[in-house]
Design a protein around this motif. Sequence first.
Motif, mmCIF file in Angstrom:
data_model
loop_
_atom_site.group_PDB
_atom_site.id
_atom_site.type_symbol
_atom_site.label_atom_id
_atom_site.label_comp_id
_atom_site.label_asym_id
_atom_site.label_seq_id
_atom_site.Cartn_x
_atom_site.Cartn_y
_atom_site.Cartn_z
ATOM 1 N N ASN A 56 16.897 -11.427 16.580
ATOM 2 C CA ASN A 56 16.235 -11.194 17.869
ATOM 3 C C ASN A 56 14.731 -11.397 17.755
ATOM 4 O OD1 ASN A 56 18.698 -10.605 19.039
ATOM 5 N ND2 ASN A 56 18.427 -8.388 18.971
ATOM 6 N N ARG A 57 14.139 -10.845 16.703
ATOM 7 C CA ARG A 57 12.691 -10.975 16.531
ATOM 8 C C ARG A 57 12.301 -12.432 16.320
ATOM 9 N NH1 ARG A 57 8.343 -8.022 14.319
ATOM 10 N NH2 ARG A 57 6.486 -9.320 14.689
ATOM 11 N N GLY A 58 13.060 -13.135 15.493
ATOM 12 C CA GLY A 58 12.731 -14.522 15.242
ATOM 13 C C GLY A 58 12.810 -15.389 16.484
ATOM 14 N N VAL A 59 13.842 -15.190 17.290
ATOM 15 C CA VAL A 59 13.978 -15.970 18.521
ATOM 16 C C VAL A 59 12.859 -15.625 19.500
ATOM 17 C CG1 VAL A 59 15.463 -16.466 20.499
ATOM 18 C CG2 VAL A 59 16.471 -16.215 18.225
ATOM 19 N N GLN A 60 12.494 -14.360 19.576
ATOM 20 C CA GLN A 60 11.383 -13.964 20.442
ATOM 21 C C GLN A 60 10.081 -14.639 20.028
ATOM 22 O OE1 GLN A 60 11.439 -9.706 20.130
ATOM 23 N NE2 GLN A 60 13.268 -9.489 21.388
ATOM 24 N N THR A 114 9.087 -20.679 19.847
ATOM 25 C CA THR A 114 8.784 -21.275 21.146
ATOM 26 C C THR A 114 9.637 -22.500 21.453
ATOM 27 O OG1 THR A 114 7.025 -22.663 20.224
ATOM 28 C CG2 THR A 114 6.390 -20.470 21.023
ATOM 29 N N ALA A 115 10.258 -23.102 20.434
ATOM 30 C CA ALA A 115 11.069 -24.300 20.660
ATOM 31 C C ALA A 115 12.304 -23.960 21.487
ATOM 32 C CB ALA A 115 11.489 -24.918 19.328
ATOM 33 N N PRO A 116 12.804 -24.893 22.290
ATOM 34 C CA PRO A 116 13.936 -24.591 23.170
ATOM 35 C C PRO A 116 15.286 -24.517 22.475
ATOM 36 C CG PRO A 116 13.242 -26.854 23.463
ATOM 37 C CD PRO A 116 12.219 -26.223 22.571
ATOM 38 N N ILE A 117 15.406 -25.090 21.286
ATOM 39 C CA ILE A 117 16.651 -25.030 20.518
ATOM 40 C C ILE A 117 16.416 -24.173 19.283
ATOM 41 C CG2 ILE A 117 18.342 -26.354 19.185
ATOM 42 C CD1 ILE A 117 17.788 -28.727 21.040
ATOM 43 N N PHE A 142 21.722 -22.891 19.344
ATOM 44 C CA PHE A 142 21.891 -22.619 20.769
ATOM 45 C C PHE A 142 20.541 -22.784 21.460
ATOM 46 C CE2 PHE A 142 21.549 -18.813 18.131
ATOM 47 C CZ PHE A 142 20.328 -18.293 18.558
ATOM 48 N N ARG A 143 20.559 -22.672 22.792
ATOM 49 C CA ARG A 143 19.315 -22.760 23.558
ATOM 50 C C ARG A 143 18.642 -21.386 23.593
ATOM 51 N NH1 ARG A 143 23.319 -25.387 26.131
ATOM 52 N NH2 ARG A 143 23.117 -27.671 26.213
ATOM 53 N N ARG A 144 17.377 -21.382 23.325
ATOM 54 C CA ARG A 144 16.620 -20.127 23.305
ATOM 55 C C ARG A 144 16.711 -19.398 24.643
ATOM 56 N NH1 ARG A 144 11.261 -18.534 24.559
ATOM 57 N NH2 ARG A 144 10.520 -16.811 23.215
ATOM 58 N N ALA A 145 16.646 -20.136 25.741
ATOM 59 C CA ALA A 145 16.685 -19.506 27.057
ATOM 60 C C ALA A 145 18.001 -18.775 27.282
ATOM 61 C CB ALA A 145 16.471 -20.562 28.146
ATOM 62 N N ASP A 146 19.111 -19.361 26.827
ATOM 63 C CA ASP A 146 20.409 -18.701 26.981
ATOM 64 C C ASP A 146 20.476 -17.427 26.146
ATOM 65 O OD1 ASP A 146 21.112 -20.806 28.601
ATOM 66 O OD2 ASP A 146 22.379 -21.802 27.106
ATOM 67 N N PHE A 147 19.975 -17.503 24.928
ATOM 68 C CA PHE A 147 19.962 -16.336 24.044
ATOM 69 C C PHE A 147 19.199 -15.179 24.687
ATOM 70 C CE2 PHE A 147 18.094 -13.759 20.694
ATOM 71 C CZ PHE A 147 19.116 -13.603 19.773
ATOM 72 N N LEU A 148 18.034 -15.477 25.219
ATOM 73 C CA LEU A 148 17.233 -14.419 25.848
ATOM 74 C C LEU A 148 17.905 -13.893 27.116
ATOM 75 C CD1 LEU A 148 13.661 -15.952 25.415
ATOM 76 C CD2 LEU A 148 14.750 -14.176 24.020
ATOM 77 N N ALA A 149 18.591 -14.780 27.829
ATOM 78 C CA ALA A 149 19.239 -14.368 29.077
ATOM 79 C C ALA A 149 20.365 -13.366 28.838
ATOM 80 C CB ALA A 149 19.774 -15.592 29.821
ATOM 81 N N VAL A 150 21.041 -13.456 27.684
ATOM 82 C CA VAL A 150 22.143 -12.526 27.403
ATOM 83 C C VAL A 150 21.677 -11.304 26.616
ATOM 84 C CG1 VAL A 150 23.855 -14.363 27.469
ATOM 85 C CG2 VAL A 150 22.858 -13.692 25.262
ATOM 86 N N ILE A 202 30.598 -14.407 22.039
ATOM 87 C CA ILE A 202 31.192 -13.906 23.285
ATOM 88 C C ILE A 202 30.135 -13.818 24.376
ATOM 89 C CG2 ILE A 202 32.441 -11.991 24.330
ATOM 90 C CD1 ILE A 202 34.013 -13.607 22.212
ATOM 91 N N ARG A 203 28.962 -13.354 24.019
ATOM 92 C CA ARG A 203 27.886 -13.228 25.014
ATOM 93 C C ARG A 203 27.473 -14.588 25.584
ATOM 94 N NH1 ARG A 203 23.411 -8.623 23.390
ATOM 95 N NH2 ARG A 203 24.843 -6.856 23.322
ATOM 96 N N LEU A 204 27.382 -15.591 24.719
ATOM 97 C CA LEU A 204 26.903 -16.902 25.163
ATOM 98 C C LEU A 204 27.964 -17.719 25.878
ATOM 99 C CD1 LEU A 204 24.662 -18.010 22.153
ATOM 100 C CD2 LEU A 204 23.914 -17.459 24.473
#
Length: 285
Positions: A112-116, A119-122, A203-211, A228-230
């Motif tokens: 979670n911290r790393g994805v936050q 900045t790249a979309p993938i 995965f796409r960063r935006a999808d990860f943050l959305a879930v 399951i979340r994605l």
Amino acid sequence: MIVARAPTSGLPSIFPPRCNVFPTPSARTIWRTGPGYGSGPKALTGVAIVIPMLNEAAGLPRLLRSLAALEPTPTEVLAVDGGSADASVAIAEAAGLLVIRHDTPGRAAAINRGVQEATAPIICVLHADTLLPDDAVAVMRRVLADPGTALAGFTPLLSGPDQVRWGTSFHNWIKTWYAPLLFRPQLFLRGARLLFGDHAMFFRRADFLAVGGCDPTLLVMEEANLCIRLHQFGRTRLVNRVVITSDRRVAAWGALRANWIYLKVGAHWGLGFRKGLERHYPDVR
């Protein structure tokens, strides 16, 4: 501010001397380079590799050599250290890759911290004991160019210094299908599959943050839960390309015990008994 950083500890830097240094309390430094970084038409091709790391000093030199061979290069490589007591941070820093220090326990929290921070979309979540093919960035771009694919991963081949674990590798491959078929059949019929950390999931960063990212209360099976979340954003795909991952658990436990542990932990998770799963999955570092 772009800073060129000299190697330390006598080890040569394997990354280009182009690092963005952010003097924050978390001591965050990230290698950012390559196409796809920033705004503009190329931004959708940007790939960030997030490496959750805890006491990985033994395997890091090999991982860093593998990352240096990637062509095209990723936009960002972030290592999130969960409080290593060995030389992991020093080795990563000496190679030119600095670390996000994150002391919250668990790989889910580190991801979670790393994805936050990325900045790249993938995003590719890469375990420190897994080696990508040298064209992995191009593979990720091609796979996620399909808007119907929300999540994907490579096919892991478990390998040690002297042998390939063909039986366990086959089990890891087939459980991508049988686990969701048994425990989430309605999602399986709509394209859900279960991937795990050894798959180098992307995965796409935006999808990860959305879930809401990974469930930080899960100390194991966090990546399966993320599948399951994605799923609401599209299907899961197992890419027919191999990553090499360490057989250290199989070597420590033995093949039969290792596969029994994988089955037991997966079944408990699939049936909803998720509290305390880490008790059945001992650390081998």
